[in-house]
Scaffold this motif. Structure first.
Motif, PDB file in Angstrom:
ATOM      1  N   LYS A   9      34.523  40.330  41.129  1.00  0.00           N
ATOM      2  CA  LYS A   9      35.666  39.518  40.688  1.00  0.00           C
ATOM      3  C   LYS A   9      36.373  40.189  39.506  1.00  0.00           C
ATOM      4  CE  LYS A   9      36.976  34.895  39.393  1.00  0.00           C
ATOM      5  NZ  LYS A   9      37.656  34.280  40.511  1.00  0.00           N
ATOM      6  N   LYS A  10      35.584  40.748  38.587  1.00  0.00           N
ATOM      7  CA  LYS A  10      36.161  41.417  37.424  1.00  0.00           C
ATOM      8  C   LYS A  10      36.941  42.662  37.840  1.00  0.00           C
ATOM      9  CE  LYS A  10      34.225  41.448  33.061  1.00  0.00           C
ATOM     10  NZ  LYS A  10      33.217  41.805  32.074  1.00  0.00           N
ATOM     11  N   ALA A  11      36.484  43.339  38.896  1.00  0.00           N
ATOM     12  CA  ALA A  11      37.142  44.548  39.378  1.00  0.00           C
ATOM     13  C   ALA A  11      38.320  44.250  40.297  1.00  0.00           C
ATOM     14  CB  ALA A  11      36.126  45.428  40.100  1.00  0.00           C
ATOM     15  N   GLY A  12      38.542  42.967  40.623  1.00  0.00           N
ATOM     16  CA  GLY A  12      39.672  42.592  41.455  1.00  0.00           C
ATOM     17  C   GLY A  12      39.347  42.515  42.931  1.00  0.00           C
ATOM     18  N   ARG A  13      38.100  42.751  43.295  1.00  0.00           N
ATOM     19  CA  ARG A  13      37.687  42.619  44.690  1.00  0.00           C
ATOM     20  C   ARG A  13      37.149  41.218  44.884  1.00  0.00           C
ATOM     21  NH1 ARG A  13      35.154  47.812  43.333  1.00  0.00           N
ATOM     22  NH2 ARG A  13      33.357  46.549  42.830  1.00  0.00           N
ATOM     23  N   SER A  14      37.260  40.736  46.111  1.00  0.00           N
ATOM     24  CA  SER A  14      36.728  39.408  46.393  1.00  0.00           C
ATOM     25  C   SER A  14      36.401  39.282  47.864  1.00  0.00           C
ATOM     26  CB  SER A  14      37.714  38.318  45.994  1.00  0.00           C
ATOM     27  OG  SER A  14      38.821  38.352  46.852  1.00  0.00           O
ATOM     28  N   PHE A  15      35.590  38.299  48.183  1.00  0.00           N
ATOM     29  CA  PHE A  15      35.291  37.975  49.565  1.00  0.00           C
ATOM     30  C   PHE A  15      36.460  37.194  50.105  1.00  0.00           C
ATOM     31  CE2 PHE A  15      33.664  34.921  52.656  1.00  0.00           C
ATOM     32  CZ  PHE A  15      33.179  35.801  53.604  1.00  0.00           C
TER      33      PHE A  15
END
Length: 72
Positions: A33-39
């Protein structure tokens, strides 16, 4: 107290392992989430329901676009 620990050693170890696994999963989700990726879960309409990139034009979804999803 020693008898309790000896009697329940397996349960205590399994519980600690499960807590560790859950902690690692939560840590991975937080880092993503911090890196901007998400499920990104795809809905039946082919749009990203919970994607942070918006419902239209989601680029984070890896679901193949050529697969048609039909509601039962």
């Amino acid at each position: 107290m020693i008898n309790f620990l000896a009697d329940n050693l397996a349960t205590i170890l399994i519980t600690l392992v499960l807590i560790g696994i859950v902690a690692l999963i939560i840590r991975k989700l937080a880092k993503d989430k911090k890196a901007g990726r998400s499920f990104c879960a795809m809905s039946a309409s082919g749009t990203c329901g919970s994607c942070p990139h918006g419902k239209e034009g989601c680029t984070a979804c890896t679901f193949p676009k050529d697969i048609k999803i039909e509601k039962p």
